[in-house]
Enzyme design. Structure first.
Site, PDB file in Angstrom:
ATOM      1  N   GLU A 194       0.835  -1.205   0.000  1.00 11.12           N
ATOM      2  CA  GLU A 194       0.000   0.000   0.000  1.00 11.12           C
ATOM      3  C   GLU A 194       0.870   1.255   0.000  1.00 11.12           C
ATOM      4  OE1 GLU A 194      -2.867  -0.099   3.185  1.00 11.12           O
ATOM      5  OE2 GLU A 194      -4.226  -1.421   2.070  1.00 11.12           O
ATOM      6  N   GLU A 208      -6.697  -7.137  -1.262  1.00  6.46           N
ATOM      7  CA  GLU A 208      -7.109  -6.934   0.127  1.00  6.46           C
ATOM      8  C   GLU A 208      -8.444  -6.211   0.166  1.00  6.46           C
ATOM      9  OE1 GLU A 208      -3.990  -5.509   2.741  1.00  6.46           O
ATOM     10  OE2 GLU A 208      -5.449  -4.304   3.854  1.00  6.46           O
TER      11      GLU A 208
END
Length: 452
Positions: free
Chosen positions: A277, A369
């Protein structure tokens, strides 16, 4: 098991500094070998191959301690796996397999597993040798059906060139929850949940890789082998989070992925996620990182798809007020890659949803995710919004893994607290939180993998 797979019991092999015992249930044959606690204790099998070629070797073992008991695996005197990890399985009655691929000659071959520490080896039950090289867990498993994946256009395609959708779970950080990723829990994920894929989340900071690169690399190796033995795909997740610029960890990433790619290049069940991320950085910085790391991987592994994180916590830029057009207009200069997108249904509504829908028509997207809760992985579940996302991803064949397969206290962890330390129960729903029950039901629905 394929027609060419043969089981060689350890109690029938040549044992050096070890004893044949039968006091721990779950073994096959008439017993298992308990290695003497000393360096150099070993079991050696004679494996017959009708012809020379690649073979899959799977060692069935149990390790009731919490310590790894590594062994050197040699074939005809040549080392094919040095210090191969044989981690704790939770109990001496909990058996799992460690798999590898090796070249055999026609006729008789010696396969030897030798302990490399004073703890000796694990208890070893058997060696299964597939002399036609079929991966363990093949046949009707996700990997057995789909084989080597590749990116074709905006889709993830199987060995037949057909677009597919993978569905599965992400682990939590393996520095915190390795006890949730055991032989028993992965058996449940593969056979009770019917998952196609497991994402192995290795944090870089937060007490992860940077604190002990050898330990965490070996743990990832082991988890890859466990997924392989069950016929599941494995996403190797370089879980960089803070700092948010992936370039901070570029040197570490090169070291890690070089070893992973060298060891597992011949496997057909991997995907490499190279930046979890990214945050607080421009897309051009993320793109630069990817274009420096991807060639390092490709030196050793030309075929495995690579997943590239997108900026603003893999939101395609939405969390920073951007959208997918910055990537469409300036894509990573590499082939066989996909871009990742993350969402949490209770926090991320139409703007995120619509961005994913548009982007999937222009870019190859993998949702590595997501959760039914808020972006913290906690709070109430918005199952209705989550179902909208799942329906969209099914219609566009966007593969996904849900966060997370652990017993963390947050509502997004699928197991109730204490499940992992109690070693289950892993199957069924008695140990699951509401989000766990919901996501398990949706993973368990039948796959539609086109083969024609």
């Amino acid at each position: 098991m394929s027609a060419a797979a043969t089981v060689y019991e350890a109690e029938s092999a040549t044992v050096s500094q070890g004893a044949v015992e039968s006091n721990h249930r779950g073994y096959t044959g008439s017993g298992f070998v308990n290695y003497t606690n000393t360096t150099g204790s070993s079991v050696e099998w004679t494996v017959n191959a009708a012809k020379a070629g690649s073979a899959s070797l799977a060692i069935r073992f149990a390790n009731g301690t919490s310590a790894n008991r590594p062994m050197n695996i040699t074939v005809n005197g040549a080392t094919v796996a040095a210090n191969r990890a044989f981690p704790g399985t939770g109990a001496w009655t909990t058996w799992t397999t460690a798999s590898l691929t090796a070249e055999l000659k026609a006729g008789a071959n010696t396969v030897k597993a030798t302990a490399t520490t004073a703890n000796g080896g694990p208890n070893v039950d058997s060696l299964t040798a597939d002399t036609e090289g079929a991966p363990p867990g093949g046949g009707g498993t996700p990997v057995g059906v789909n084989g080597q994946l590749t990116v074709c256009g905006t889709k993830l395609c199987n060995q037949n060139g057909k677009p597919i959708q993978l569905r599965g779970m992400s682990t939590h950080g393996i520095q915190w929850y390795p006890q949730c990723v055991t032989g028993g829990s992965l058996d449940a994920l593969a056979n009770d949940w019917n998952a196609d894929v497991v994402r192995i989340s290795m944090y870089i900071q937060e007490g992860g890789y940077e604190t002990n690169p050898r330990k965490f690399t070996d743990l990832v190796h082991t988890m890859i082998e466990q997924a392989t033995a069950r016929g599941m795909y494995a996403i190797v997740d370089w879980h960089m989070l803070s700092p948010g610029d992936p370039n901070h960890n570029l040197a570490r990433a090169k070291t890690f992925f070089t070893e992973i790619a060298q060891r597992h290049a011949n496997k057909t069940n991997l995907l490499y996620e190279i930046a979890n991320e990214p945050s607080g950085v421009s897309w051009s910085r993320v793109k630069s990182y990817a274009e420096q790391l991807i060639p390092v991987i490709r030196q050793h592994d030309a075929d495995t798809p690579i997943l590239v994180g997108t900026r603003a916590w893999s939101s395609l830029g939405v969390s920073d007020g951007a959208d997918e057009t910055e990537i469409v207009n300036n894509p990573v200069n590499a082939s066989n890659i996909m871009y990742t997108f993350h969402f949490y249904a209770a926090s991320h509504h139409d703007e995120y949803f619509n961005t994913l829908s548009r982007a999937a028509d222009k870019l190859p997207i993998f949702v590595t995710e997501f959760g039914t809760q808020t972006y913290t992985g906690d709070g109430g579940n918005d199952f209705a919004m989550a179902q909208r996302y799942l329906d969209l991803m099914a219609s566009k064949k966007i593969s996904w893994t849900s966060w997370n397969y652990s017993d963390d206290s947050r509502s997004g962890a699928v197991f109730k607290p204490g499940t992992c330390n109690s070693n289950g129960p892993w199957t069924g729903t008695s140990s699951l939180k509401p989000a766990g029950v919901w996501i398990r039901d949706r993973i368990r629905t039948a796959d539609s993998f086109p083969t024609g």
